[in-house]
Motif scaffolding. Structure first.
Motif, PDB file in Angstrom:
ATOM      1  N   VAL A 134       0.853  -1.184   0.000  1.00  0.00           N
ATOM      2  CA  VAL A 134       0.000   0.000   0.000  1.00  0.00           C
ATOM      3  C   VAL A 134       0.895   1.242   0.000  1.00  0.00           C
ATOM      4  CG1 VAL A 134      -1.761   1.276   1.263  1.00  0.00           C
ATOM      5  CG2 VAL A 134      -1.815  -1.218   1.251  1.00  0.00           C
ATOM      6  N   GLY A 135       0.659   2.126  -0.970  1.00  0.00           N
ATOM      7  CA  GLY A 135       1.458   3.342  -1.078  1.00  0.00           C
ATOM      8  C   GLY A 135       2.730   3.174  -1.869  1.00  0.00           C
ATOM      9  N   GLU A 136       2.893   2.038  -2.560  1.00  0.00           N
ATOM     10  CA  GLU A 136       4.120   1.775  -3.316  1.00  0.00           C
ATOM     11  C   GLU A 136       3.754   1.203  -4.672  1.00  0.00           C
ATOM     12  OE1 GLU A 136       8.177   0.017  -1.688  1.00  0.00           O
ATOM     13  OE2 GLU A 136       6.825  -1.612  -2.210  1.00  0.00           O
ATOM     14  N   SER A 137       4.527   1.569  -5.714  1.00  0.00           N
ATOM     15  CA  SER A 137       4.253   1.085  -7.066  1.00  0.00           C
ATOM     16  C   SER A 137       5.167  -0.060  -7.470  1.00  0.00           C
ATOM     17  CB  SER A 137       4.409   2.244  -8.067  1.00  0.00           C
ATOM     18  OG  SER A 137       5.732   2.773  -8.020  1.00  0.00           O
ATOM     19  N   ILE A 138       6.075  -0.457  -6.592  1.00  0.00           N
ATOM     20  CA  ILE A 138       6.998  -1.548  -6.905  1.00  0.00           C
ATOM     21  C   ILE A 138       6.276  -2.878  -6.753  1.00  0.00           C
ATOM     22  CG2 ILE A 138       9.146  -2.689  -6.228  1.00  0.00           C
ATOM     23  CD1 ILE A 138      10.103  -0.011  -5.129  1.00  0.00           C
ATOM     24  N   THR A 139       6.334  -3.708  -7.792  1.00  0.00           N
ATOM     25  CA  THR A 139       5.717  -5.026  -7.732  1.00  0.00           C
ATOM     26  C   THR A 139       6.690  -6.011  -7.093  1.00  0.00           C
ATOM     27  OG1 THR A 139       4.389  -4.605  -9.706  1.00  0.00           O
ATOM     28  CG2 THR A 139       4.704  -6.908  -9.073  1.00  0.00           C
ATOM     29  N   ARG A 140       6.222  -6.681  -6.072  1.00  0.00           N
ATOM     30  CA  ARG A 140       7.049  -7.649  -5.349  1.00  0.00           C
ATOM     31  C   ARG A 140       6.553  -9.059  -5.658  1.00  0.00           C
ATOM     32  NH1 ARG A 140       9.817  -5.049  -0.985  1.00  0.00           N
ATOM     33  NH2 ARG A 140       9.265  -2.843  -0.889  1.00  0.00           N
ATOM     34  N   ARG A 141       7.501  -9.968  -5.803  1.00  0.00           N
ATOM     35  CA  ARG A 141       7.160 -11.363  -6.093  1.00  0.00           C
ATOM     36  C   ARG A 141       7.537 -12.221  -4.892  1.00  0.00           C
ATOM     37  NH1 ARG A 141       5.839 -14.493 -10.270  1.00  0.00           N
ATOM     38  NH2 ARG A 141       5.859 -12.679 -11.662  1.00  0.00           N
ATOM     39  N   VAL A 142       6.671 -13.166  -4.560  1.00  0.00           N
ATOM     40  CA  VAL A 142       6.912 -14.051  -3.428  1.00  0.00           C
ATOM     41  C   VAL A 142       6.672 -15.504  -3.842  1.00  0.00           C
ATOM     42  CG1 VAL A 142       6.370 -12.380  -1.616  1.00  0.00           C
ATOM     43  CG2 VAL A 142       4.528 -13.715  -2.650  1.00  0.00           C
ATOM     44  N   ASP A 143       7.197 -16.390  -3.032  1.00  0.00           N
ATOM     45  CA  ASP A 143       6.997 -17.827  -3.227  1.00  0.00           C
ATOM     46  C   ASP A 143       6.348 -18.355  -1.953  1.00  0.00           C
ATOM     47  OD1 ASP A 143       7.081 -20.502  -3.854  1.00  0.00           O
ATOM     48  OD2 ASP A 143       9.200 -20.732  -3.338  1.00  0.00           O
ATOM     49  N   VAL A 144       5.033 -18.480  -1.964  1.00  0.00           N
ATOM     50  CA  VAL A 144       4.271 -18.813  -0.771  1.00  0.00           C
ATOM     51  C   VAL A 144       3.340 -19.984  -1.063  1.00  0.00           C
ATOM     52  CG1 VAL A 144       2.555 -17.985   0.881  1.00  0.00           C
ATOM     53  CG2 VAL A 144       4.358 -16.447   0.100  1.00  0.00           C
ATOM     54  N   ARG A 145       3.311 -20.928  -0.116  1.00  0.00           N
ATOM     55  CA  ARG A 145       2.320 -21.997  -0.202  1.00  0.00           C
ATOM     56  C   ARG A 145       1.125 -21.624   0.668  1.00  0.00           C
ATOM     57  NH1 ARG A 145       2.855 -28.468   1.233  1.00  0.00           N
ATOM     58  NH2 ARG A 145       0.836 -29.052   0.344  1.00  0.00           N
ATOM     59  N   ILE A 146      -0.072 -21.897   0.165  1.00  0.00           N
ATOM     60  CA  ILE A 146      -1.281 -21.511   0.867  1.00  0.00           C
ATOM     61  C   ILE A 146      -1.959 -22.729   1.490  1.00  0.00           C
ATOM     62  CG2 ILE A 146      -3.553 -20.442   0.653  1.00  0.00           C
ATOM     63  CD1 ILE A 146      -1.229 -18.505   0.275  1.00  0.00           C
ATOM     64  N   VAL A 147      -2.239 -22.604   2.784  1.00  0.00           N
ATOM     65  CA  VAL A 147      -3.104 -23.549   3.482  1.00  0.00           C
ATOM     66  C   VAL A 147      -4.212 -22.721   4.113  1.00  0.00           C
ATOM     67  CG1 VAL A 147      -3.312 -25.258   5.320  1.00  0.00           C
ATOM     68  CG2 VAL A 147      -1.226 -25.173   3.937  1.00  0.00           C
ATOM     69  N   ALA A 148      -5.466 -23.040   3.780  1.00  0.00           N
ATOM     70  CA  ALA A 148      -6.603 -22.273   4.281  1.00  0.00           C
ATOM     71  C   ALA A 148      -7.469 -23.156   5.167  1.00  0.00           C
ATOM     72  CB  ALA A 148      -7.426 -21.706   3.124  1.00  0.00           C
ATOM     73  N   ALA A 149      -8.217 -22.506   6.035  1.00  0.00           N
ATOM     74  CA  ALA A 149      -9.119 -23.244   6.923  1.00  0.00           C
ATOM     75  C   ALA A 149     -10.396 -22.446   7.096  1.00  0.00           C
ATOM     76  CB  ALA A 149      -8.460 -23.488   8.278  1.00  0.00           C
ATOM     77  N   THR A 150     -11.509 -23.153   7.299  1.00  0.00           N
ATOM     78  CA  THR A 150     -12.792 -22.491   7.497  1.00  0.00           C
ATOM     79  C   THR A 150     -13.730 -23.390   8.278  1.00  0.00           C
ATOM     80  OG1 THR A 150     -14.670 -21.432   6.396  1.00  0.00           O
ATOM     81  CG2 THR A 150     -13.699 -23.330   5.297  1.00  0.00           C
ATOM     82  N   ASN A 151     -14.606 -22.773   9.047  1.00  0.00           N
ATOM     83  CA  ASN A 151     -15.679 -23.512   9.707  1.00  0.00           C
ATOM     84  C   ASN A 151     -17.008 -23.259   9.014  1.00  0.00           C
ATOM     85  OD1 ASN A 151     -16.198 -20.907  10.430  1.00  0.00           O
ATOM     86  ND2 ASN A 151     -16.220 -21.246  12.628  1.00  0.00           N
ATOM     87  N   ARG A 152     -16.944 -22.585   7.882  1.00  0.00           N
ATOM     88  CA  ARG A 152     -18.134 -22.301   7.081  1.00  0.00           C
ATOM     89  C   ARG A 152     -18.264 -23.317   5.966  1.00  0.00           C
ATOM     90  NH1 ARG A 152     -20.772 -17.391   7.108  1.00  0.00           N
ATOM     91  NH2 ARG A 152     -20.236 -16.129   8.929  1.00  0.00           N
ATOM     92  N   ASP A 153     -19.492 -23.486   5.482  1.00  0.00           N
ATOM     93  CA  ASP A 153     -19.740 -24.288   4.285  1.00  0.00           C
ATOM     94  C   ASP A 153     -19.547 -23.359   3.087  1.00  0.00           C
ATOM     95  OD1 ASP A 153     -20.608 -25.807   2.192  1.00  0.00           O
ATOM     96  OD2 ASP A 153     -22.476 -26.472   3.141  1.00  0.00           O
ATOM     97  N   LEU A 154     -18.347 -23.412   2.477  1.00  0.00           N
ATOM     98  CA  LEU A 154     -18.031 -22.465   1.413  1.00  0.00           C
ATOM     99  C   LEU A 154     -18.882 -22.679   0.171  1.00  0.00           C
ATOM    100  CD1 LEU A 154     -14.150 -22.025   1.598  1.00  0.00           C
ATOM    101  CD2 LEU A 154     -15.960 -20.683   2.657  1.00  0.00           C
ATOM    102  N   THR A 155     -19.300 -23.916  -0.080  1.00  0.00           N
ATOM    103  CA  THR A 155     -20.175 -24.150  -1.240  1.00  0.00           C
ATOM    104  C   THR A 155     -21.500 -23.417  -1.058  1.00  0.00           C
ATOM    105  OG1 THR A 155     -20.978 -26.206  -0.233  1.00  0.00           O
ATOM    106  CG2 THR A 155     -19.134 -26.375  -1.767  1.00  0.00           C
ATOM    107  N   GLN A 156     -21.993 -23.412   0.166  1.00  0.00           N
ATOM    108  CA  GLN A 156     -23.223 -22.677   0.447  1.00  0.00           C
ATOM    109  C   GLN A 156     -22.984 -21.179   0.340  1.00  0.00           C
ATOM    110  OE1 GLN A 156     -25.029 -23.641   4.189  1.00  0.00           O
ATOM    111  NE2 GLN A 156     -26.536 -21.981   4.090  1.00  0.00           N
ATOM    112  N   ARG A 157     -21.835 -20.729   0.823  1.00  0.00           N
ATOM    113  CA  ARG A 157     -21.493 -19.309   0.714  1.00  0.00           C
ATOM    114  C   ARG A 157     -21.390 -18.873  -0.746  1.00  0.00           C
ATOM    115  NH1 ARG A 157     -21.008 -15.534   4.656  1.00  0.00           N
ATOM    116  NH2 ARG A 157     -18.886 -14.934   4.136  1.00  0.00           N
ATOM    117  N   VAL A 158     -20.833 -19.757  -1.597  1.00  0.00           N
ATOM    118  CA  VAL A 158     -20.759 -19.466  -3.032  1.00  0.00           C
ATOM    119  C   VAL A 158     -22.160 -19.359  -3.611  1.00  0.00           C
ATOM    120  CG1 VAL A 158     -20.075 -20.383  -5.274  1.00  0.00           C
ATOM    121  CG2 VAL A 158     -18.477 -20.487  -3.357  1.00  0.00           C
ATOM    122  N   ALA A 159     -23.036 -20.290  -3.240  1.00  0.00           N
ATOM    123  CA  ALA A 159     -24.414 -20.281  -3.740  1.00  0.00           C
ATOM    124  C   ALA A 159     -25.159 -19.026  -3.301  1.00  0.00           C
ATOM    125  CB  ALA A 159     -25.147 -21.534  -3.256  1.00  0.00           C
TER     126      ALA A 159
END
Length: 637
Positions: free
Chosen positions: A437-462
Motif C-alpha cells: 500500500v502506497g508503493e508502485s513496486i511489484t514484489r514477487r513471493v513464493d508462498v504456499r497456501i493452506v486455508a481453513a474455514t468452519n463455514r460451508d463455502l459451497t453454500q457461501r458461493v451459492a
C-alpha cells in the motif's frame, strides 16, 4: 489577396547584400520574409527566392514561442537583442544571437534582423578576452606569475608527490599551475589548462547538469572575502565529459597584503561516494531484513503464546489416521490445501503438520486470522505498506505474504473475508506478486497456501458471499477436520495430554482422572470440540481439592449458567437439537455477561472460546450482543 512586399531594401542594396553578417527583413504582421542578404541565404541554406517565399516563423520554428515574445519586445521598444532564438542550420538546431530594429515602411512596420551563430561569437569573444588579458597589465601579470612560479618552485617535490589534485588561479580565475595528480584526475594537460579560466573548464555545471554561475563558485569566493572555503560534496568535469565527485579546499594567496589568487587542493571521491552508496544500500537491506525478522518473531511469539498451539496431533481413531494419511500425501507437494471443520477441532494443527512435513519447514508458517482483520486494514495486513501510505503508517511494514516468502501462509477463517476483498486475494494467490500500500513496486513471493474455514463455502458461493473462482483456487486438496463427537475414542489420550499441561501450569502434581470420569467425558457431545475439552480439564485442575478430578457435565460453564442437555444412552440428540442446544448455551452466556463478548468477564472468556470464534458463532446464529445489554432477553428463547 497575396501580400505585396514594399520596396524597403536600403538604397545602396550592394552594401546590404554583401554585409558580413546575416541580414533579414521580415513583416511580422503577415509572417513573411521581405528580403535577405547573401550571408542570410548561406546561414539558412536557401536561395533568396526560397527565403522570400517562406514564413518568417518557419525559420525560427525550434523556438517559435521565444520568437513571438522577442517580436513583441522589438515592436514595443523599437529595438531588442536575444541569444535564445534557435534556427535550423545544416539539419541541426543551433542558437543564434539576434539584434533587431523596428523600421516604418510606409504604413507597415518591418523588422531588420542581424543574425550571428552564438557558438562562433563565443569563440571569438574568448579569443578577444585572452588577447585583452594578455595585453593589459603585463607588469601585474608578470608579478602575479612570479608569485605562483615561486610557489610552484618551492613546493615542486610536494606538488609532484601529492595524491590530491592541486592547481592555482590568479585573481581573474586564470590557471597558473596544475600538478600531475590534477592532470590525471581531470584528463587535461597542464599546457591545456594554463592561462584558461578554470571554472569554465572543469566547474561549469552542477551535478544535475545545470549551469553553475561563476559568481556562486566557492573557489572564486576566496578572491573576494579572503577566507578559506572547504566543500565536501561537489562535482568537477573531466576533459572527456565524465563527472568527477570531489571535495576541495580553496585557500587565498596574498602578495604584500593583497589577494593575487588562490590555491585549490581537491580529491577525487567518486569511489568513496560509490562505496558509501553501496554501504547505505546494504544497511537498508539489513534494516529491512531486521524488520522482517522482528515481524516474523512477533508473529511466532504470538503463535507460541496461543492457548491452542500444539505441534502434534493426538489420537488413534480412524478419523485421525485418515487425516494423517492425507497430510503425508499432500505435505511434500506445493498443492493448496483447504481444511474444513468446526471451531476447536484443531485445523491449525493440521496446517502445522503440513508445513512441518514439507520442504518449506525451514521457513516460517505465518498465520492470518481473516476474521479478525478490519476491512480497511486488509491490504496493509496482507501486503504491507510504506511509510506515510495512510494516517498512522510511521514506517515501512511488510505484510503477511512477505513474511511467509519461502514458507507457508495459513489463512484461518478464510470464509470471513469480505466479498469485495476476495478478488485482491485471488490475484495474489494466482500471480504470487503484489504491491505494498502506497508503493508502485511489484514484489514477487513464493508462498504456499493452506486455508481453513468452519463455514460451508459451497453454500457461501451459492449465496453469493464467496467467489467461486477463489473457492476452486483454495479447494485443490480438501481435508476434513473431524469434530470431537466423531472421534470419542481419542478422548482418553487427549484428556491425559491436557491434564499434564494444565497440571504443569497450575503447579499441581499427582492429579488423575478415573476411568468412570473418562466415560462421562465420552458421553458428552462437545459442541466446542477439543478446545472445549481442554478448557474443561484446565478448569477442573484449578478447582481440584484432592488428587482425583471429577466432572459435572451438567454445565459447560464454570458457574453452571446453562442447564444440561447432555445425551445419555436413552436420550440421543439430533443435529437440530444439538444446534438449538448450542444456541441456548450462547444466549445464556450473553445474558450472564450482559452482552459483553470480549475481555475479562466477557462471554468468550466464560465459554473458554477465542473472541473471534465466538463472534463467528454469533453471526452463524444471528445473535446480536447489543440486545443483551439490558436485563431481559429481548425475545430470545
Amino acid at each position: 489577396m497575396p501580400y505585396k512586399r514594399a520596396a524597403v531594401v536600403p538604397a545602396n542594396d550592394r552594401h546590404f547584400n554583401y554585409a558580413a553578417s546575416a541580414q533579414l527583413v521580415i513583416n511580422p504582421f503577415v509572417d513573411q520574409v521581405v528580403t535577405a542578404n547573401q550571408e542570410a541565404c548561406r546561414l539558412f541554406g536557401s536561395s533568396l527566392q526560397e527565403l522570400c517565399e517562406s514564413c518568417a516563423s518557419a525559420l525560427f520554428a525550434p523556438s517559435f514561442p521565444t520568437l513571438v515574445v522577442f517580436t513583441q519586445e522589438v515592436l514595443g521598444n523599437g529595438r531588442a537583442w536575444s541569444d535564445r532564438l534557435l534556427i535550423l542550420h545544416g539539419g541541426d538546431e543551433v542558437r543564434v544571437e539576434v539584434t533587431a530594429r523596428c523600421v516604418a515602411a510606409g504604413e507597415e512596420q518591418h523588422l531588420y534582423l542581424t543574425l550571428q551563430l552564438a557558438d562562433q561569437l563565443l569563440r571569438a569573444r574568448e579569443r578577444s578576452d585572452a588577447e585583452r588579458h594578455f595585453l593589459s597589465g603585463i607588469g601585474h601579470w608578470n608579478r602575479v606569475s612570479q608569485v605562483f612560479q615561486e610557489f610552484e618552485r618551492e613546493n615542486q617535490l610536494l606538488l609532484d608527490a601529492a595524491g590530491e589534485g592541486i592547481y592555482g588561479v590568479d585573481v581573474n580565475g586564470m590557471t597558473t599551475f596544475v600538478n600531475p595528480a590534477a592532470e590525471r584526475i581531470l584528463g587535461y594537460s597542464a599546457e591545456e589548462l594554463a592561462g584558461r579560466n578554470m571554472h569554465s573548464m572543469v566547474h561549469h555545471r552542477h551535478g544535475d547538469g545545470g549551469h553553475y554561475p561563476v559568481d556562486e563558485c566557492p573557489i572564486f569566493a576566496v578572491l573576494k572575502d579572503g577566507t578559506v572555503h572547504t566543500v565536501d560534496d561537489d562535482v568537477f568535469w573531466s576533459k572527456s565529459g565524465k563527472r568527477v565527485d570531489v571535495e576541495y579546499t580553496s585557500t587565498p594567496v596574498r602578495d604584500n597584503g593583497f589577494i593575487v589568487g588562490a590555491v585549490v587542493i581537491f580529491r577525487d571521491v567518486s569511489q568513496k561516494k560509490a562505496d558509501k552508496k553501496q554501504l547505505l544500500a546494504a544497511l537498508t537491506e539489513v534494516e529491512q531484513l531486521k524488520n522482517r525478522l522482528e515481524m516474523e518473531n512477533a508473529y511466532l511469539q504470538e503463535e507460541i503464546s496461543s492457548e491452542f498451539n500444539h505441534h502434534q496431533m493426538i489420537g488413534k481413531s480412524a478419523a485421525v489416521k485418515q487425516i494423517m494419511q492425507k497430510i503425508e500425501l499432500v505435505a511434500p507437494t506445493e498443492a493448496t490445501v483447504l481444511i474444513n471443520g468446526e471451531s476447536g477441532t484443531g485445523k491449525e494443527l493440521i496446517a502445522r503438520a503440513i508445513h512441518d512435513n514439507s520442504d518449506r519447514s525451514h521457513r516460517s508458517l505465518i498465520r492470518v486470522n481473516c476474521a479478525a482483520i478490519p476491512e480497511e486494514l486488509f491490504e496493509s495486513e496482507f501486503f504491507g505498506h510504506t511509510r506515510g501510505a495512510f494516517t498512522g503508517a510511521t514506517a515501512d511494514r511488510p505484510g503477511r505474504f512477505e513474511l511467509a516468502d519461502g514458507g507457508t501462509l495459513f489463512l484461518d477463517e478464510v470464509g470471513e473475508i469480505p466479498l469485495r476483498l476476495q478478488g485482491k486475494l485471488l490475484r495474489v494467490l494466482q500471480e504470487q506478486q503484489f504491491e505494498r500500500v502506497g508503493e508502485s513496486i511489484t514484489r514477487r513471493v513464493d508462498v504456499r497456501i493452506v486455508a481453513a474455514t468452519n463455514r460451508d463455502l459451497t453454500q457461501r458461493v451459492a449465496e453469493g458471499q464467496f467467489r467461486e473462482d477463489l473457492y476452486f483456487r483454495l479447494n485443490v486438496f480438501p481435508i476434513e477436520s473431524m469434530p470431537l463427537r466423531k472421534r470419542l475414542d481419542d478422548i482418553p489420550l487427549l484428556t491425559q495430554h491436557f491434564l499434564m499441561r494444565a497440571s504443569a501450569r497450575a503447579n499441581k502434581s499427582g492429579l488423575k482422572i478415573p476411568l468412570s470420569e473418562i466415560e462421562k467425558l465420552k458421553g458428552y457431545h462437545w459442541p466446542g470440540n477439543i478446545r472445549e475439552l481442554e478448557n474443561v480439564i484446565e478448569r477442573q485442575v484449578i478447582l481440584a481439592r484432592g488428587e482425583t478430578l471429577r466432572f459435572d457435565m451438567s454445565s459447560t460453564t464454570a458457574d453452571s449458567a446453562e442447564p444440561s442437555l447432555a445425551p445419555t444412552e436413552s436420550s440421543v440428540l439430533t443435529e437440530q437439537e444439538m444446534r438449538e442446544h448450542e444456541r441456548r448455551n450462547l444466549v445464556a452466556a450473553l445474558e450472564a455477561c450482559r452482552g459483553r463478548v470480549f475481555g475479562q468477564g466477557g462471554a468468550a472468556a466464560l465459554l473458554g472460546l477465542p473472541a473471534t470464534t465466538l463472534s463467528s458463532r454469533l453471526k452463524k446464529f444471528k445473535l446480536d450482543p447489543l440486545l443483551f445489554r439490558g436485563a431481559e432477553r429481548a425475545g430470545y428463547k
